[in-house]
Design a protein around this motif. Structure first.
Motif, short mmCIF file in Angstrom:
data_model
loop_
_atom_site.label_atom_id
_atom_site.label_comp_id
_atom_site.label_asym_id
_atom_site.label_seq_id
_atom_site.Cartn_x
_atom_site.Cartn_y
_atom_site.Cartn_z
N VAL A 1 0.83 -1.20 0.00
CA VAL A 1 0.00 0.00 0.00
C VAL A 1 0.87 1.26 0.00
O VAL A 1 0.60 2.22 -0.73
CB VAL A 1 -0.95 -0.01 1.22
CG1 VAL A 1 -1.64 1.35 1.36
CG2 VAL A 1 -1.98 -1.11 1.08
N THR A 2 1.93 1.24 0.81
CA THR A 2 2.83 2.40 0.87
C THR A 2 3.51 2.63 -0.47
O THR A 2 3.65 3.76 -0.94
CB THR A 2 3.88 2.19 1.97
OG1 THR A 2 3.23 2.02 3.23
CG2 THR A 2 4.82 3.40 2.06
N ALA A 3 3.93 1.55 -1.11
CA ALA A 3 4.65 1.66 -2.39
C ALA A 3 3.78 2.34 -3.44
O ALA A 3 4.25 3.24 -4.15
CB ALA A 3 5.08 0.27 -2.86
N ILE A 4 2.53 1.93 -3.55
CA ILE A 4 1.69 2.52 -4.59
C ILE A 4 1.36 3.98 -4.26
O ILE A 4 1.21 4.83 -5.15
CB ILE A 4 0.40 1.68 -4.82
CG1 ILE A 4 -0.26 2.11 -6.13
CG2 ILE A 4 -0.55 1.78 -3.66
CD1 ILE A 4 0.60 1.99 -7.36
N GLN A 5 1.27 4.29 -2.96
CA GLN A 5 1.03 5.68 -2.59
C GLN A 5 2.25 6.56 -2.90
O GLN A 5 2.11 7.68 -3.38
CB GLN A 5 0.67 5.78 -1.09
CG GLN A 5 -0.72 5.25 -0.79
CD GLN A 5 -1.05 5.35 0.69
OE1 GLN A 5 -0.25 4.98 1.55
NE2 GLN A 5 -2.23 5.85 0.99
N ILE A 6 3.45 6.03 -2.63
CA ILE A 6 4.67 6.77 -2.97
C ILE A 6 4.74 6.97 -4.48
O ILE A 6 5.10 8.06 -4.97
CB ILE A 6 5.92 6.04 -2.45
CG1 ILE A 6 5.98 6.12 -0.92
CG2 ILE A 6 7.19 6.63 -3.06
CD1 ILE A 6 7.10 5.31 -0.30
N ALA A 7 4.42 5.94 -5.24
CA ALA A 7 4.41 6.06 -6.70
C ALA A 7 3.46 7.17 -7.14
O ALA A 7 3.75 7.94 -8.06
CB ALA A 7 4.01 4.73 -7.34
N GLY A 8 2.32 7.27 -6.47
CA GLY A 8 1.36 8.33 -6.78
C GLY A 8 1.93 9.71 -6.50
O GLY A 8 1.73 10.65 -7.30
N GLU A 9 2.64 9.86 -5.38
CA GLU A 9 3.26 11.15 -5.07
C GLU A 9 4.30 11.52 -6.12
O GLU A 9 4.39 12.68 -6.55
CB GLU A 9 3.93 11.10 -3.68
CG GLU A 9 2.99 10.78 -2.53
CD GLU A 9 1.88 11.79 -2.34
OE1 GLU A 9 2.11 12.99 -2.58
OE2 GLU A 9 0.76 11.39 -1.96
N LEU A 10 5.09 10.55 -6.55
CA LEU A 10 6.13 10.80 -7.56
C LEU A 10 5.51 11.17 -8.91
O LEU A 10 6.02 12.04 -9.63
CB LEU A 10 7.03 9.58 -7.70
CG LEU A 10 7.91 9.28 -6.47
CD1 LEU A 10 8.51 7.89 -6.58
CD2 LEU A 10 9.00 10.33 -6.31
N SER A 11 4.41 10.52 -9.25
CA SER A 11 3.75 10.84 -10.52
C SER A 11 3.22 12.27 -10.50
O SER A 11 3.25 12.97 -11.52
CB SER A 11 2.61 9.85 -10.81
OG SER A 11 1.46 10.14 -10.04
N ARG A 12 2.79 12.73 -9.33
CA ARG A 12 2.29 14.10 -9.22
C ARG A 12 3.43 15.11 -9.34
O ARG A 12 3.25 16.20 -9.88
CB ARG A 12 1.53 14.28 -7.90
CG ARG A 12 0.22 13.49 -7.87
CD ARG A 12 -0.55 13.70 -6.59
NE ARG A 12 -1.67 12.76 -6.51
CZ ARG A 12 -1.68 11.67 -5.77
NH1 ARG A 12 -0.62 11.35 -5.04
NH2 ARG A 12 -2.72 10.86 -5.76
N ILE A 13 4.61 14.77 -8.81
CA ILE A 13 5.77 15.64 -8.99
C ILE A 13 6.08 15.79 -10.48
O ILE A 13 6.35 16.89 -10.97
CB ILE A 13 6.99 15.09 -8.22
CG1 ILE A 13 6.75 15.23 -6.70
CG2 ILE A 13 8.27 15.85 -8.62
CD1 ILE A 13 7.83 14.58 -5.85
N GLY A 14 6.04 14.68 -11.20
CA GLY A 14 6.26 14.74 -12.64
C GLY A 14 5.23 15.60 -13.34
O GLY A 14 5.56 16.39 -14.24
#
Length: 224
Positions: free
Chosen positions: A87-100
């Motif tokens: 769950v944490t991994a996919i949430q971190i991926a979401g944060e990184l996608s928003r930075i992009g």
């Protein structure tokens, strides 16, 4: 027993692959913010295109991470620690996608203003400092995700808040005040760069959640 072991082995392999994907996403996010800051400073169209391309890669990787997460959850009913990791991994991926995505929005303004700069020099200097700070903290978040070092205890928003105040003063100063439409765009650029730092702070909270089991909302309450 053998079948359960095989499933567990596959689960572990998929989890390792997901972590590697996150590390690569961190690198892409950092590079996107760094290149768009270069684009801001130099009105550099090549750097602008690179920021667009990096964001596109990030969004594709985010989709791949989502697909990998579905596979992980389908393999077996994860124990609490494993479930927290997924769950944490996919949430971190979401944060990184928003930075992009935010870097891409900044790049879009650079593209629209080219060959001119997006702001007069005094304001451009502040925006450049914001971009540099965002890139630095995205790099720190990447090292934290890779397990190399924790994010610093000091909240990056404090430094960004100082730059935010400087920008608003410059936007009101008759000596540096741009036309109204440019001033609005400059304020929006600053907001995008500030949000990049906010997303790195969120990644910090998610890593703490992974390590401690304390949800980000509870961490926020403790800070207050």
């Amino acid at each position: 027993m053998g079948e359960n072991l095989a499933v567990r082995t596959q689960f572990t392999a998929e989890l390792i692959a997901l972590t590697k994907d996150l590390t690569l996403m961190c690198t892409l996010a950092h590079d996107a913010v760094e290149r768009v800051t270069d684009a801001l400073v130099d009105a550099d169209l090549a750097a602008t295109y690179e920021a667009f391309a990096l964001d596109e890669q990030l969004q594709k990787m985010y989709g791949a991470c989502e697909a990998r997460t579905v596979v992980l959850l389908a393999l077996q009913a994860p124990v609490a620690r494993d479930l927290r990791h997924v769950v944490t991994a996919i949430q971190i991926a979401g944060e990184l996608s928003r930075i992009g995505w935010l870097a891409s929005r900044v790049a879009d303004q650079v593209y629209q203003r080219h060959p001119a700069h997006v702001a007069p020099q005094p304001i451009l200097d502040i925006l450049a400092a914001m971009g540099k700070l965002a890139a630095e903290h995205t790099a720190l978040a990447g090292r934290a995700v890779a397990g190399q070092q924790p994010l610093p205890e000091e909240t990056p928003a404090q430094s960004m808040e100082t730059l935010h105040q400087q920008l608003h003063s410059a936007l009101r100063d008759p000596a540096s005040q741009p036309p109204t439409d440019m001033a609005i765009d400059n304020a929006l650029l600053a907001h995008h760069l500030e949000r990049c730092v906010d997303h790195t702070a969120r990644i910090d909270q998610l890593i703490r959640f992974l390590d401690t089991g304390v949800p980000p909302t509870a961490q926020h309450s403790d800070d207050e």
